[in-house]
Design an enzyme around this catalytic site. Sequence first.
Site, PDB file in Angstrom:
ATOM      1  N   LYS A   1     -89.334 -53.971 -69.598  1.00 48.59           N
ATOM      2  CA  LYS A   1     -89.846 -54.012 -68.226  1.00 48.59           C
ATOM      3  C   LYS A   1     -90.590 -52.729 -67.851  1.00 48.59           C
ATOM      4  O   LYS A   1     -90.489 -51.701 -68.523  1.00 48.59           O
ATOM      5  CB  LYS A   1     -88.701 -54.272 -67.245  1.00 48.59           C
ATOM      6  CG  LYS A   1     -88.190 -55.710 -67.290  1.00 48.59           C
ATOM      7  CD  LYS A   1     -87.108 -55.967 -66.262  1.00 48.59           C
ATOM      8  CE  LYS A   1     -86.688 -57.444 -66.257  1.00 48.59           C
ATOM      9  NZ  LYS A   1     -85.596 -57.719 -65.299  1.00 48.59           N
TER      10      LYS A   1
ATOM     11  N   ARG B   1     -79.548 -59.377 -71.556  1.00 44.76           N
ATOM     12  CA  ARG B   1     -80.617 -60.382 -71.645  1.00 44.76           C
ATOM     13  C   ARG B   1     -81.849 -59.698 -72.239  1.00 44.76           C
ATOM     14  O   ARG B   1     -82.407 -58.782 -71.636  1.00 44.76           O
ATOM     15  CB  ARG B   1     -80.920 -60.950 -70.252  1.00 44.76           C
ATOM     16  CG  ARG B   1     -81.946 -62.081 -70.247  1.00 44.76           C
ATOM     17  CD  ARG B   1     -82.171 -62.603 -68.835  1.00 44.76           C
ATOM     18  NE  ARG B   1     -83.101 -63.717 -68.803  1.00 44.76           N
ATOM     19  CZ  ARG B   1     -84.424 -63.588 -68.708  1.00 44.76           C
ATOM     20  NH1 ARG B   1     -84.964 -62.371 -68.616  1.00 44.76           N
ATOM     21  NH2 ARG B   1     -85.211 -64.652 -68.694  1.00 44.76           N
TER      22      ARG B   1
END
Length: 274
Positions: free
Chosen positions: A221, A255
């Site tokens: 991210k 995740r």
Amino acid sequence: MTINCNGQLIDLTIPKIMGILNLTPDSFYDGGVYNNDTDIIRQVDKMLNEGADFIDVGAYSSRPNAVHISETEELHRLLPIIKLLTNTFPQILLSVDTFRSEVAKQAVNAGACMINDISAGQMDDHMLNTVAELNIPYIMMHMKGTPQNMQQNVTYEHLIKDILFYFSERIAAAKALGIIDVIVDPGFGFSKTVAQNYELLKNLELFRMLEKPLLVGFSRKSMIYKPLHISAAQALNGTTVLNTLALEKNASILRVHDVKEAKECIELTQQLNY
């Protein structure tokens, strides 16, 4: 601490891995990569062999400013792949990344065993009731607004207290309907600045007070690649660093796009407990 997936009790005392399979053409890292059955099966087989406990399938991009698609389009992308994967890998534990109750219902009927909802039931008033009826584990994430406007919603009175209060309310609403297996996702990258993401990580151990398993999703991210002035494609090492820190702060599920490296994080941090 366990959750029940398709009648199988999953012990989250030892952290687990959720591999990401994006079926969207516009996801921030791997959008459009897995667009045929052969590539999808190859990637899922790779993630399972590397140690993924769950596969999280998403057909609606939730990146900032993502294009909104209809429920019909989401189901069109999703259902054939659920059937493909459950036929190819009969023991697979599939999570479906959706905020829509009808998508959740059809996905579970097609073979999924868990719902991963970025809105914690706030973008669809029927979601919590649907999850209760389906009697499945439910991942509720923190986000303010929608993927289209969440990065304009980053104002908090007190970041950690506000998020903990949000979860206390959403968990209570789920409990009132009989939803037992709730997993909490603080929502790294959703309605948060880079600085707020790191404040959240710094205080992640405070989420133990919720007494629910904790899922974290840092994988590649912008909170990693922006401070380092690199790209998402170059952010694997940074992802590994943050996953390790989160494991030390009580994360139960990672995740990730890159399963092998996440598995190594878990195996090495577990050495500290022996």
